[in-house]
Design a protein around this motif. Structure first.
Motif, PDB file in Angstrom:
ATOM      1  N   ARG A   1      26.978  33.243  42.423  1.00 54.29           N
ATOM      2  CA  ARG A   1      26.206  32.005  42.432  1.00 54.29           C
ATOM      3  C   ARG A   1      26.108  31.446  41.028  1.00 54.29           C
ATOM      4  NH1 ARG A   1      23.266  30.346  47.013  1.00 54.29           N
ATOM      5  NH2 ARG A   1      23.029  28.542  45.665  1.00 54.29           N
ATOM      6  N   VAL A   2      26.238  30.137  40.912  1.00 57.03           N
ATOM      7  CA  VAL A   2      26.023  29.452  39.644  1.00 57.03           C
ATOM      8  C   VAL A   2      24.530  29.233  39.472  1.00 57.03           C
ATOM      9  CG1 VAL A   2      26.404  27.303  38.379  1.00 57.03           C
ATOM     10  CG2 VAL A   2      28.275  28.343  39.659  1.00 57.03           C
ATOM     11  N   PRO A   3      23.970  29.598  38.325  1.00 55.19           N
ATOM     12  CA  PRO A   3      22.536  29.355  38.122  1.00 55.19           C
ATOM     13  C   PRO A   3      22.193  27.890  38.316  1.00 55.19           C
ATOM     14  CG  PRO A   3      23.433  30.724  36.356  1.00 55.19           C
ATOM     15  CD  PRO A   3      24.599  30.241  37.170  1.00 55.19           C
TER      16      PRO A   3
ATOM     17  N   VAL B   1      28.656  22.023  35.349  1.00 52.92           N
ATOM     18  CA  VAL B   1      27.870  23.211  35.668  1.00 52.92           C
ATOM     19  C   VAL B   1      28.716  24.468  35.540  1.00 52.92           C
ATOM     20  CG1 VAL B   1      26.313  21.951  37.191  1.00 52.92           C
ATOM     21  CG2 VAL B   1      28.342  23.069  38.160  1.00 52.92           C
ATOM     22  N   ALA B   2      30.047  24.310  35.567  1.00 57.12           N
ATOM     23  CA  ALA B   2      30.958  25.447  35.429  1.00 57.12           C
ATOM     24  C   ALA B   2      32.349  24.928  35.128  1.00 57.12           C
ATOM     25  CB  ALA B   2      30.968  26.301  36.695  1.00 57.12           C
ATOM     26  N   VAL B   3      33.193  25.831  34.607  1.00 59.47           N
ATOM     27  CA  VAL B   3      34.603  25.545  34.378  1.00 59.47           C
ATOM     28  C   VAL B   3      35.420  26.507  35.226  1.00 59.47           C
ATOM     29  CG1 VAL B   3      36.465  25.415  32.678  1.00 59.47           C
ATOM     30  CG2 VAL B   3      34.128  24.783  32.023  1.00 59.47           C
ATOM     31  N   LEU B   4      36.417  25.974  35.921  1.00 58.70           N
ATOM     32  CA  LEU B   4      37.319  26.779  36.736  1.00 58.70           C
ATOM     33  C   LEU B   4      38.604  27.004  35.956  1.00 58.70           C
ATOM     34  CD1 LEU B   4      36.854  24.862  40.128  1.00 58.70           C
ATOM     35  CD2 LEU B   4      35.415  26.670  39.145  1.00 58.70           C
ATOM     36  N   GLY B   5      38.894  28.257  35.613  1.00 54.10           N
ATOM     37  CA  GLY B   5      40.110  28.597  34.895  1.00 54.10           C
ATOM     38  C   GLY B   5      41.224  28.928  35.874  1.00 54.10           C
ATOM     39  N   LEU B   6      42.350  28.238  35.746  1.00 49.18           N
ATOM     40  CA  LEU B   6      43.412  28.303  36.747  1.00 49.18           C
ATOM     41  C   LEU B   6      44.522  29.286  36.378  1.00 49.18           C
ATOM     42  CD1 LEU B   6      43.626  24.481  37.539  1.00 49.18           C
ATOM     43  CD2 LEU B   6      42.060  26.210  38.455  1.00 49.18           C
TER      44      LEU B   6
ATOM     45  N   VAL C   1      28.721  27.066  29.599  1.00 49.52           N
ATOM     46  CA  VAL C   1      28.451  27.185  31.028  1.00 49.52           C
ATOM     47  C   VAL C   1      29.352  28.289  31.568  1.00 49.52           C
ATOM     48  CG1 VAL C   1      27.804  24.750  31.229  1.00 49.52           C
ATOM     49  CG2 VAL C   1      30.191  25.442  31.641  1.00 49.52           C
ATOM     50  N   PRO C   2      29.115  28.773  32.791  1.00 50.13           N
ATOM     51  CA  PRO C   2      29.992  29.811  33.338  1.00 50.13           C
ATOM     52  C   PRO C   2      31.449  29.343  33.437  1.00 50.13           C
ATOM     53  CG  PRO C   2      27.970  29.658  34.625  1.00 50.13           C
ATOM     54  CD  PRO C   2      27.966  28.490  33.697  1.00 50.13           C
ATOM     55  N   TRP C   3      32.370  30.230  33.058  1.00 53.97           N
ATOM     56  CA  TRP C   3      33.807  30.014  33.219  1.00 53.97           C
ATOM     57  C   TRP C   3      34.307  31.035  34.233  1.00 53.97           C
ATOM     58  CZ3 TRP C   3      37.548  27.353  29.744  1.00 53.97           C
ATOM     59  CH2 TRP C   3      36.921  26.444  28.879  1.00 53.97           C
ATOM     60  N   PHE C   4      34.768  30.560  35.377  1.00 58.78           N
ATOM     61  CA  PHE C   4      35.290  31.430  36.428  1.00 58.78           C
ATOM     62  C   PHE C   4      36.815  31.332  36.404  1.00 58.78           C
ATOM     63  CE2 PHE C   4      31.053  30.114  37.925  1.00 58.78           C
ATOM     64  CZ  PHE C   4      30.465  31.360  38.054  1.00 58.78           C
TER      65      PHE C   4
ATOM     66  N   PHE D   1      40.461  38.401  43.044  1.00 56.80           N
ATOM     67  CA  PHE D   1      40.104  37.410  44.067  1.00 56.80           C
ATOM     68  C   PHE D   1      38.623  37.543  44.344  1.00 56.80           C
ATOM     69  CE2 PHE D   1      42.181  41.119  45.933  1.00 56.80           C
ATOM     70  CZ  PHE D   1      41.237  41.604  46.836  1.00 56.80           C
ATOM     71  N   TYR D   2      37.970  36.388  44.560  1.00 54.97           N
ATOM     72  CA  TYR D   2      36.519  36.368  44.735  1.00 54.97           C
ATOM     73  C   TYR D   2      36.117  34.954  45.143  1.00 54.97           C
ATOM     74  CZ  TYR D   2      36.548  34.398  39.935  1.00 54.97           C
ATOM     75  OH  TYR D   2      36.796  33.642  38.813  1.00 54.97           O
ATOM     76  N   SER D   3      34.837  34.731  45.360  1.00 51.88           N
ATOM     77  CA  SER D   3      34.352  33.382  45.673  1.00 51.88           C
ATOM     78  C   SER D   3      33.091  33.096  44.877  1.00 51.88           C
ATOM     79  CB  SER D   3      34.078  33.214  47.177  1.00 51.88           C
ATOM     80  OG  SER D   3      33.019  34.059  47.602  1.00 51.88           O
ATOM     81  N   VAL D   4      32.848  31.806  44.658  1.00 51.55           N
ATOM     82  CA  VAL D   4      31.700  31.339  43.880  1.00 51.55           C
ATOM     83  C   VAL D   4      31.031  30.197  44.635  1.00 51.55           C
ATOM     84  CG1 VAL D   4      30.901  30.321  41.717  1.00 51.55           C
ATOM     85  CG2 VAL D   4      32.823  31.927  41.693  1.00 51.55           C
ATOM     86  N   GLN D   5      29.738  30.335  44.882  1.00 56.67           N
ATOM     87  CA  GLN D   5      28.956  29.235  45.429  1.00 56.67           C
ATOM     88  C   GLN D   5      28.406  28.420  44.265  1.00 56.67           C
ATOM     89  OE1 GLN D   5      25.889  30.693  48.077  1.00 56.67           O
ATOM     90  NE2 GLN D   5      26.994  29.921  49.844  1.00 56.67           N
TER      91      GLN D   5
END
Length: 379
Positions: A31-33, A90-95, A128-131, A187-191
């Protein structure tokens, strides 16, 4: 001498509450804060409807190159867009392919983590969170080493020194002790919110070509020791369990692309059935060092692999809405009425100067269309 590599599960990562790489059921999403809601900051001078709120996500891949000029320019652009155009993400998605100078990390204390991640993205707006997802370079793909054509790692070392690198270092929780923003797993998921969920796939494992190379077997935790079926079972279960109306899948390799590498049919065979089954809104990838938008079967496929050095030119394999071979990144802006689910999502592409190149508003997901009709609102 590879037998001890068989024990390469990253079960320890599951202690942090969201990784899918360790097996044993479907773990809950990360979860993103929560952050305070903010009014829409419209791009292009349009006037937002009263009471409209926005949420911003950034996405980019193939970025880590010791803060060379192209990477530094994109990082500065991300900061400028956050301050002056769209608002803070709110977050960065690293590809994927996060550390390209040498091809992956050689330990949890590798200096390249500082030079390719911490230092370039020091801006307050990017705290911010980097996923992050894993790319082939994160699996220590040595094929393009030294090639000006491939634009992969340029600092070649002897093979036996190269294969001390490992994807296990990128998914090691110790990296978060160096910078709390960082998260990566296979592999994972983020809400992001109850209504927005991102599913991360490890696409390298689906590509049979990679298994002909020794690095797939010689690297600790390498490709040869992964189970594609375990990952597909996780993704299928996580998507089935999700109550989000906006669903995105992130993977490193493109399914549709007019760039240097083009689409990968084996990735399409693995993920397109899930995209169709669960009405996934969009697929995001890197690998091709460019920015593209292609629509296929009503699904958007976004390439955003231009985080630093880019490939020049395109091959017209299929119609594209947008193509750019300049360094840059992508932003996704979700707009909603106060306290409600997001009713619109627009993708924006920016170059390394903070200039907007293209934007596209995604179709409203079917589940949200039905909900809006229930309340007498037209989509």
């Amino acid at each position: 001498d590879d037998d001890d590599d068989d024990d390469d599960d990253d079960d320890d990562d599951d202690d942090d509450g969201g990784g899918g790489g360790g097996g044993g059921g479907i773990p809950p999403p990360l979860r993103v804060p929560p952050r305070p809601s903010r009014p829409v900051r419209p791009a292009g001078g349009s006037t937002p409807a009263p009471g409209t709120e926005s949420l911003v996500l950034y996405a980019l891949g193939d970025y880590g190159r010791d803060n060379i000029a192209q990477q530094a320019a994109v990082a500065s652009s991300m900061d400028y867009v956050a301050r002056e155009v769209l608002g803070q993400p709110v977050a960065v998605l690293g590809l994927g392919d996060s550390f390209q100078s040498s091809g992956g990390l050689n330990s949890p204390i590798d200096l390249e983590f500082e030079t390719s991640f911490v230092e370039p993205y020091f801006y307050d707006t990017l705290q911010v969170p980097w996923f992050n997802s894993l790319g082939n370079m994160d699996y220590v793909d040595t094929v393009g080493c030294g090639s000006q054509l491939f634009h992969e790692q340029l600092q070649c070392t002897p093979y036996r020194r190269q294969i001390i690198r490992s994807p296990e270092y990128q998914i090691d929780p110790a990296l978060r002790e160096r910078d709390s923003r960082w998260f990566a797993d296979r592999f994972y998921s983020v809400q992001i919110t109850d209504d927005i969920e991102i599913f991360f796939a490890d696409t390298s494992v689906f590509i049979s070509e990679y298994y002909q190379y020794s690095w797939a077997y010689d690297v600790q935790g390498g490709l040869a020791y992964q189970d594609p079926e375990e990952q597909l079972a996780f993704l299928d279960g996580a998507l089935a369990n999700s109550t989000a109306v906006w669903k995105f899948i992130v993977g490193h390799h493109p399914i549709h692309s007019n760039g240097f590498s083009g689409g990968y049919p084996e990735v399409a065979a693995a993920l397109d059935p899930l995209i169709e089954k669960y009405n996934v809104t969009a697929y995001l990838n890197g690998h091709d060092h460019s920015m593209q938008h292609i629509i296929s079967n009503a699904t958007s496929y976004f390439t955003s692999g231009a985080g630093s050095v880019t490939h020049q030119g395109f091959t017209p394999r299929e119609p594209a809405r947008f193509e750019s071979d300049e360094p840059g990144f992508t932003a996704f802006v979700f707009n909603s009425l106060a306290g409600q689910a997001p009713v619109a999502c627009t993708a924006y592409f920016f170059d390394g100067n903070g200039t907007g190149l293209y934007n596209y508003t995604l179709p409203t997901p079917p589940a949200l269309v039905e909900e809006l009709r229930t309340f007498g609102v037209s989509d």
